[in-house]
Scaffold this active site. Structure first.
Site, short mmCIF file in Angstrom:
data_model
loop_
_atom_site.label_atom_id
_atom_site.label_comp_id
_atom_site.label_asym_id
_atom_site.label_seq_id
_atom_site.Cartn_x
_atom_site.Cartn_y
_atom_site.Cartn_z
N ARG A 1 -2.90 -7.35 11.21
CA ARG A 1 -3.98 -6.93 11.92
C ARG A 1 -4.79 -7.45 12.32
O ARG A 1 -4.83 -6.90 13.61
CB ARG A 1 -5.11 -5.94 10.12
CG ARG A 1 -6.27 -5.07 11.53
CD ARG A 1 -5.82 -3.57 10.98
NE ARG A 1 -5.23 -2.99 10.17
CZ ARG A 1 -5.66 -2.00 9.80
NH1 ARG A 1 -7.79 -2.13 9.69
NH2 ARG A 1 -5.52 -1.37 8.72
N ARG B 1 0.79 -0.74 -0.12
CA ARG B 1 -0.24 -0.12 0.40
C ARG B 1 0.47 1.36 0.13
O ARG B 1 1.73 1.74 1.00
CB ARG B 1 -0.69 0.03 1.47
CG ARG B 1 -2.15 -0.49 1.15
CD ARG B 1 -3.29 -0.63 0.74
NE ARG B 1 -4.25 -1.41 0.73
CZ ARG B 1 -4.73 -2.05 0.94
NH1 ARG B 1 -5.51 -1.48 1.81
NH2 ARG B 1 -6.23 -2.78 0.56
N GLU C 1 -11.47 -2.14 11.76
CA GLU C 1 -11.32 -3.25 11.29
C GLU C 1 -10.44 -4.41 10.80
O GLU C 1 -9.31 -4.15 10.85
CB GLU C 1 -11.55 -2.18 9.88
CG GLU C 1 -11.90 -3.21 8.57
CD GLU C 1 -11.59 -1.76 7.19
OE1 GLU C 1 -11.92 -0.66 7.29
OE2 GLU C 1 -10.43 -2.92 6.58
N GLU D 1 0.91 4.26 0.80
CA GLU D 1 0.15 5.26 1.56
C GLU D 1 0.90 5.99 2.74
O GLU D 1 1.08 4.94 3.32
CB GLU D 1 -1.95 4.48 2.55
CG GLU D 1 -3.18 4.43 1.27
CD GLU D 1 -3.67 3.25 2.05
OE1 GLU D 1 -4.84 3.68 1.47
OE2 GLU D 1 -3.35 2.26 2.50
N ARG E 1 -1.64 1.31 13.10
CA ARG E 1 -3.13 0.34 12.13
C ARG E 1 -2.14 -0.46 10.81
O ARG E 1 -3.10 -1.04 10.04
CB ARG E 1 -4.14 -0.07 13.12
CG ARG E 1 -5.21 1.36 12.34
CD ARG E 1 -6.56 0.98 12.76
NE ARG E 1 -7.39 2.68 12.25
CZ ARG E 1 -7.85 2.93 11.08
NH1 ARG E 1 -7.83 1.94 10.55
NH2 ARG E 1 -7.97 3.91 10.74
N HIS E 2 -1.68 0.63 10.16
CA HIS E 2 -0.93 0.66 8.89
C HIS E 2 0.18 0.57 8.58
O HIS E 2 1.21 0.85 9.23
CB HIS E 2 -1.94 1.96 8.22
CG HIS E 2 -3.03 2.36 7.94
ND1 HIS E 2 -3.53 3.32 9.06
CD2 HIS E 2 -4.10 1.90 7.19
CE1 HIS E 2 -4.99 3.30 8.42
NE2 HIS E 2 -5.65 2.25 7.56
N SER F 1 -12.34 -6.87 4.75
CA SER F 1 -13.90 -6.30 4.60
C SER F 1 -13.66 -7.06 3.25
O SER F 1 -13.27 -7.51 2.76
CB SER F 1 -12.58 -4.81 3.67
OG SER F 1 -13.63 -3.61 3.02
P1 ATP Z 1 -8.44 0.33 6.60
O1 ATP Z 1 -9.99 1.39 6.11
O2 ATP Z 1 -9.06 0.23 8.20
O3 ATP Z 1 -7.75 1.79 6.29
P2 ATP Z 1 -9.60 -0.42 4.60
O4 ATP Z 1 -10.13 0.03 4.05
O5 ATP Z 1 -8.52 0.15 2.89
O6 ATP Z 1 -8.39 -0.47 6.12
P3 ATP Z 1 -9.55 -2.82 2.83
O7 ATP Z 1 -8.75 -2.16 1.31
O8 ATP Z 1 -11.04 -3.45 2.65
O9 ATP Z 1 -9.18 -2.07 3.83
O10 ATP Z 1 -8.04 -4.19 3.06
C1 ATP Z 1 -8.46 -5.28 3.46
C2 ATP Z 1 -7.91 -5.80 4.53
O11 ATP Z 1 -6.59 -5.29 4.33
C3 ATP Z 1 -8.40 -4.67 5.77
O12 ATP Z 1 -9.99 -4.98 6.28
C4 ATP Z 1 -7.44 -4.98 6.92
O13 ATP Z 1 -7.47 -6.21 7.49
C5 ATP Z 1 -6.21 -5.08 6.16
N1 ATP Z 1 -5.53 -3.28 5.91
C6 ATP Z 1 -5.43 -2.42 4.34
N2 ATP Z 1 -4.91 -1.66 5.22
C7 ATP Z 1 -3.75 -2.13 5.39
C8 ATP Z 1 -2.44 -1.83 6.24
N3 ATP Z 1 -2.39 -0.32 5.69
N4 ATP Z 1 -1.89 -2.02 7.00
C9 ATP Z 1 -2.35 -3.35 7.36
N5 ATP Z 1 -3.53 -3.75 6.72
C10 ATP Z 1 -3.92 -3.19 6.26
#
Ligand code: ATP
Length: 249
Positions: free
Chosen positions: A223, A18, A172, A20, A26-27, A175
């Protein structure tokens, strides 16, 4: 696309990157993604049921088969075991919003179709715990406007979608959704969202000759580990955490 090749259920475990600049507890910039996709026989709820059963199996298995390891971790990082229900605890979006409204979150802070902020999700987790006695729950029927183009709109009200997030204590871990498998509807949604269909032509064409309705889930392994163990930071659930300011070791 694997479902259109008539594979009824598929999964993938692999690295997810990612780009970002999320400097939160948590990221990560790289995490292990656990993804599953399944054909739906009768109804989208089958996806919720499979996702819930899978997590129940994992949570029960952890407590039963790894109690020694969990006890050692909990000695250093104390946490209560995650409570969960036998049948899925499913909250529909409007009901979740109503619970937040009753707790004092007004429409100026959160519109009926806006995504929840982190603090609103945490509050919802507390409200669900107080009302239903569970740390683990599913928020279902997310507004279509805040979900990706490939999400199937609800049959009875297109403002909502057959999509969900799963939470541990309002945070979360997963998803998921039913994917839109109808090429004409997909093109219509792309046009409404202003997305160019051209780069997606191979994805859409996989559905042209017919495909089962299908849906799935995307889970972040670190996560789940970090939240299941009640750790204070996702980095503690990764051997070599990657974040915007750490590329090595
Ligand atoms: P968040 O709202 O927490 O940023 P997201 O909506 O971007 O998450 P999704 O793209 O739906 O998350 O990704 C599915 C799953 O992957 C999430 O529920 C989470 O468990 C995990 N996840 C997403 N982004 C990250 C991250 N940057 N670091 C760790 N785990 C992640």
């Amino acid at each position: 696309m694997a479902i259109s090749a008539d594979l009824g259920r598929v999964f993938e475990v692999g690295p997810v990157f990612r780009a970002e600049n999320s400097n939160t507890r948590r990221h990560l910039c790289e995490f292990t993604g656990l993804d599953l996709e399944m054909a739906i026989g009768e109804h989208y709820d089958e996806v919720l049921s499979v996702s819930h059963s899978m997590f129940k199996y994992i949570f029960e298995g952890l407590e039963e088969r790894y109690s020694k390891e969990l006890a050692a971790i909990r000695e250093q990082y104390f946490s209560e075991p995650v409570s969960f229900t036998d049948e899925p605890c499913i909250l529909h979006w409007p009901d979740g919003i109503a619970m937040l409204r009753a707790a004092g979150i007004g429409p100026e802070e959160l519109g009926d179709f806006d995504d929840l902020s982190t603090s609103q999700e945490l509050l919802l987790g507390e409200l669900v715990k107080a009302k239903f006695g569970t740390d683990f729950f599913i928020m279902d029927r997310y507004p279509s406007a805040i979900r990706p183009f490939y999400t199937m709109p609800c049959e009875d009200d297109k403002r909502y979608s057959n999509s969900y997030d799963m939470f541990i204590r309002g945070q979360e871990i997963c998803s998921g959704a039913q994917r839109c498998h109808d090429p004409a509807l997909l093109r219509q949604i792309l046009a409404e969202k202003g997305v160019d269909p051209e780069p997606l032509s191979s994805y859409i064409s996989a559905f042209e000759h017919g495909v089962s309705p299908h849906g799935g889930a995307g889970i972040g392994l670190e996560r789940v580990v970090f939240l299941y163990l009640g750790l204070d930071n996702v980095r503690k659930a990764s051997m070599f955490p990657r974040d915007p300011s750490r590329c090595s070791p």
